[in-house]
Design an enzyme around this catalytic site. Structure first.
Site, PDB file in Angstrom:
ATOM      1  N   GLU A 137      35.418  42.237  37.271  1.00 19.34           N
ATOM      2  CA  GLU A 137      35.242  41.653  35.947  1.00 19.34           C
ATOM      3  C   GLU A 137      34.134  42.286  35.123  1.00 19.34           C
ATOM      4  OE1 GLU A 137      36.558  37.348  36.284  1.00 19.34           O
ATOM      5  OE2 GLU A 137      35.418  37.589  38.117  1.00 19.34           O
ATOM      6  N   GLY A 159      46.997  39.533  37.333  1.00 18.72           N
ATOM      7  CA  GLY A 159      46.629  38.120  37.215  1.00 18.72           C
ATOM      8  C   GLY A 159      45.570  37.920  36.141  1.00 18.72           C
TER       9      GLY A 159
END
Lengths: 179, 717
Positions: B660, B238
């Site tokens: 992240e 994603g």
């Protein structure tokens, strides 16, 4: 009335023979996925640019999205579903799991089929772009650089490349190349 | 002090639970699931960046074999215009509702047919006429339409007197940095299969959060959320690109409503590039002033990003300026520039990733100007509390990351002069960067049932998009229940499992773990009758302290070594090391894969990725994997990553997210290494060959007259 938009073909897929009537536009990838229910091979780009659809066709790796089903008539095809003979994971598959050679898993069927092809190509003495050309008789040593070069047609956006390379090298070592 | 760290399932390296399924092709992703009576939808998209659809001529398409029909703005079902996303109202959800074309790639029609080939052929035969209007894609920080960005993520920094501090500085660096539009490129193209049963909408969909997708669909169709059932068992990546309710999902629900059949839309790769979302372009101006002894006095970070008027969005490039360094004056300004662009969406490390490239490049430039070691400069300016908010950090192990990274990398032996190391014709350089990324938790629900056979069924609306959530949460549940992981069965990826945050913002695992831990606590208090299953359900909405009085961040230090060929401009990353402080690590094997993958994406950003648009039409000129290169096997060295011991006191189990942080610091580390190799700063990404090729006029390579330098002159001339 003859339907000129369809053709009858034979495929031997994962050691099972099939007779299919396919739309002439149907790719080998779509025939595997839509007609035979083998959804292991993935459609990541449909343009031969990502490698997720890689299967073995008569022992050689091909991107099945750029292969028309009618052009594969008579071929013996191995998909990721056919790699684990008798339900037992190959050393390559086992190494992918143990070393975490994937994350989302979408490119994995193509990486695995490609790796099987790479190991066979190396076993047959095929050089790659990074193989030193000093001795044509010598089979190049399969090292990290060779694996990276030969696997570069298989993209992985999760970035699992380092683990994939380790898994391929380990499987090669364990099976003397026939992983 | 860290609470009890008894080793259980958490902390142990275990392969993915679904690993066997993924290496045998048995894991079914959305477009793999067979469906009786299935028909196929093919999108047709706008080729102009701004305009109006004048006509959609379907006469030929409708007569083609297998075609059920064509949806366009004149005949499509009406959607509720009030539907929105995380940031509020979102016009990009309102597909086929009017004739307006807001960006190139906007869906203008959907063709539905019995087979994918028939749908594709009919889509090619559709004649769409658009009246093009002048578009504006001229991104610029000082664009007339520029406006202050939303402050929904927090206020701008305005600490101290920036001008006064700058005036007193021995060294001031003020430089402009640019990052291009980038594409998420998850390997699984967006896909959805939708069908209606009465007034219930069912769907299989590739997304990062089935619950939030069900909420958006319920709003669009003006039905109760309980009547929308979205399942997303396996998702092929994603990175933020599947964070919202995607066009494939909305259009499939519309087509199924119209034609009364289950409709699958599997977007083409080109459509994923042009229609879904991207990381926006940024332009950033960083101003840093320091004393002669390397003490920072002023940090100014101005950043602008492009967005679409269709929806609010924040690319929070300036956040790290509020966190990383102590300075008497810190000022941030974030600017949004509305243009006729593809609406942006969070892409791995949103804000932080382009922001870190600018800030950490500029810090490196300060070190250069002061002639001090960049590691030493960073260590000299660590804050004791968050420099802007004034809050204490809940945990901050950045110094440990830097020191451990420097030790492993062999940083101490580095000659800091640029162009000081050669191997044959190659210039070798090393560089580093630090990064921080906001951590936290969002409300979720979890249910745990103690079954009569002694096993436990854990239901949580989590998604596993490759993060390892399925495996990690099983370990968390096992420890929370005090049982072996083999007795825990996890159900995820289904909107019927209840309210849950998605896989995003580095907050998926913390949010779901929190709910699981609380549910386990409640269940353990209620276990009594072993003959009947007992279920405990917890909603963490009321349990989360959103004002904890602490600054909660994850940290990293990234080190890179590059080899630059001055003849070709090629940059090869030879070594890449990241050391991370991300709280307590649930599963080191999978966590390492996550941060290594993040660094690979950062490498790819540094060297390869750039969406190129034709200025006349605004269309993507490189919307495929041949034109938009993402790092391949041959681009990536053996990336090394590790974690320093850390514990997040604001989480009941000590966790922070790590999806992240891996991407955030990598591009700056590589850019700084390229400077060290070549002596030339790279302030625009990607570091393309033409940007690296040794400039002829500068006559840079006079000292060695190497073969490589001769080459550069020839080619440049």
């Amino acid at each position: 009335m003859t339907d000129h938009t369809r053709s009858g073909i034979s495929l031997r897929v994962n050691d099972v023979s099939h007779r299919l009537s396919v739309d002439n536009r149907r790719t080998l990838l779509d025939a595997l996925r839509e007609d035979l229910g083998l959804t292991g091979p993935k459609k990541g780009c449909d343009h031969g640019q990502c490698g997720a659809c890689t299967v073995l066709c008569d022992g050689r790796r091909v991107v099945s999205c750029l292969t028309l089903a009618v052009a594969a008539d008579g071929a013996a095809v191995t998909t990721v579903e056919g790699l684990a003979a008798g339900g037992e994971l190959r050393p390559l598959q086992e190494a992918f799991v143990r070393l975490d050679g994937f994350q989302c898993g979408f490119c994995t069927p193509g990486q695995l089929c490609s790796a099987v092809g790479v190991l066979a190509e190396h076993e047959a003495g095929w050089p790659s772009a990074v193989t030193a050309d000093d001795d044509p008789e010598r089979t190049p040593e399969l090292d990290e650089a060779e694996v990276r070069e030969r696997m570069s047609g298989n993209l992985c956006r999760c970035g699992a490349y380092p683990s994939i390379v380790r898994a391929v090298l380990e499987a090669a070592a364990r099976q003397g190349g026939a992983a | 002090m860290s609470p009890d760290r008894t080793v259980g399932a958490v902390g142990a390296s275990r392969p993915r639970i679904e690993g066997g399924l993924k290496v045998t092709g048995a894991a079914r992703y959305t477009a793999d699931v067979p469906m009786p009576g299935l028909v196929h939808g093919q999108l047709v998209t706008a080729t102009t960046s701004r305009g109006r659809v004048r006509d959609v001529d379907a006469s030929t398409a409708l007569g083609m074999p297998g075609v059920l029909g064509v949806l366009d703005h004149r005949n499509a079902p009406r959607l509720n215009p009030k539907a929105g996303n995380y940031f509020g109202p979102d016009g990009s959800l309102l597909l086929l509702q009017d004739e307006v074309v807001p960006y190139a790639g906007w869906p203008v029609a959907l063709v539905v047919a019995e087979t994918p080939e028939q749908a594709r052929a009919a889509a090619a035969a559709l004649r769409v006429t658009c009246d093009a209007e002048p578009h504006d894609l001229d991104f610029d920080m000082d664009h007339p339409a520029a406006r202050p960005a939303s402050t929904a993520f927090g206020p701008e920094a305005d600490t101290g007197d920036l001008e006064a501090e700058l005036a007193a500085c021995a060294v001031v660096v003020e430089e402009r940095y640019r990052t291009p539009e980038e594409s998420h490129c998850a390997m699984e193209p967006h896909a959805s299969t939708a069908w209606w049963e009465g007034d219930h909408l069912h769907a299989l969909d590739a997304n990062q959060g089935a619950f939030s997708v069900s909420e958006v669909l319920a709003a669009l169709w003006s039905i109760d959320r309980e009547r929308v059932h979205v399942r997303s068992e396996h998702v092929g990546g994603g990175f933020g690109g599947k964070g919202v309710c995607g066009p494939q999902m909305i259009l499939a629900s519309m087509a199924s409503k119209r034609f009364g059949r289950p409709v699958r839309i599997a977007m083409t790769r080109a459509q994923v590039f042009e229609t879904t979302s991207s990381r926006p372009r940024t332009e950033q101006l960083v101003t840093i002033g320091a004393d002669a002894d390397g003490r920072l006095r002023a940090v100014g970070h101005r950043a602008a990003y492009a967005l679409s008027p269709l929806a609010e969005y924040i690319e929070a490039c300036t956040e790290q300026a509020k966190v990383l360094y102590a300075a008497p004056a810190i000022r941030t300004r974030l600017t949004a520039v509305p243009l006729d662009v593809l609406p942006p969406a969070s892409m791995r490390g949103p804000g932080a990733t382009p922001g870190s490239f600018a800030l950490e490049s500029a810090i490196d430039e300060v070190a250069e100007r002061l002639d001090v070691d960049p590691v030493r400069l960073r260590l000299r300016n660590q804050p004791s509390v968050a420099p802007v908010s004034g809050l204490p950090f809940s945990t901050r192990r950045l110094v440990s990351c830097v020191q451990e990274g420097a030790r492993r990398f062999g940083w101490a032996a580095r000659d800091r002069r640029p162009r000081s190391r050669r191997e044959g014709p190659l210039l070798i350089g090393t560089g580093m960067a630090t990064a921080s990324f906001s951590a936290g938790v969002f409300p979720s629900t979890a249910s745990i049932t103690a079954e009569v056979d002694g096993t436990f069924t854990v239901s949580v609306g989590a998604s596993d998009i490759g993060t390892g959530a399925r495996t990690a949460l099983t370990a968390v549940a096992a420890d929370a229940l005090g049982v072996d992981a083999g007795r825990v069965r996890l159900r995820i990826g289904d909107s019927d499992l209840g309210m849950a945050w998605g896989a995003g913002g580095s907050r998926g695992t913390t949010s779901w773990s929190f709910a699981i831990t609380e549910a386990a606590k409640e269940l353990r208090g209620r276990l009594g009758d072993p003959a009947r299953p007992v279920t405990a359900t917890v909603d963490t909405s009321a349990l989360i302290d959103f004002q904890p009085g602490r600054e909660r961040q994850t940290f990293s230090a990234v080190f890179a070594e590059v080899a630059v060929d001055p003849a070709t401009g090629e940059v090869r990353v030879r070594r890449l090391l990241g050391v991370f402080a991300v709280g307590r690590v649930i599963n080191p094997l999978l966590a390492r894969g996550q941060v290594v993958g993040g660094m690979v994406m950062g490498l790819s950003m540094a060297l390869h990725e750039e969406s190129v648009r034709d200025p006349r039409t605004g269309r993507l000129a490189n919307g495929d994997f041949a034109g938009y290169h993402i790092a391949a096997h041959a681009d990536v060295p053996d990336v090394e990553a590790d974690f320093v011991p850390d514990y997040e006191p604001l989480d009941p189990s000590g966790f922070n997210g790590l999806g992240e942080i891996g991407t955030a610091g990598t591009a700056a580390a590589i850019a700084n290494a390229v400077w060290h190799a070549t002596g030339t700063r790279q302030r625009t990404l990607p570091i393309r060959l033409d940007r690296v090729l040794e400039p002829v006029a500068a006559g840079k390579d006079t000292e060695g007259a190497t073969e490589g330098a001769d080459h550069a002159v020839t080619r440049g001339a």
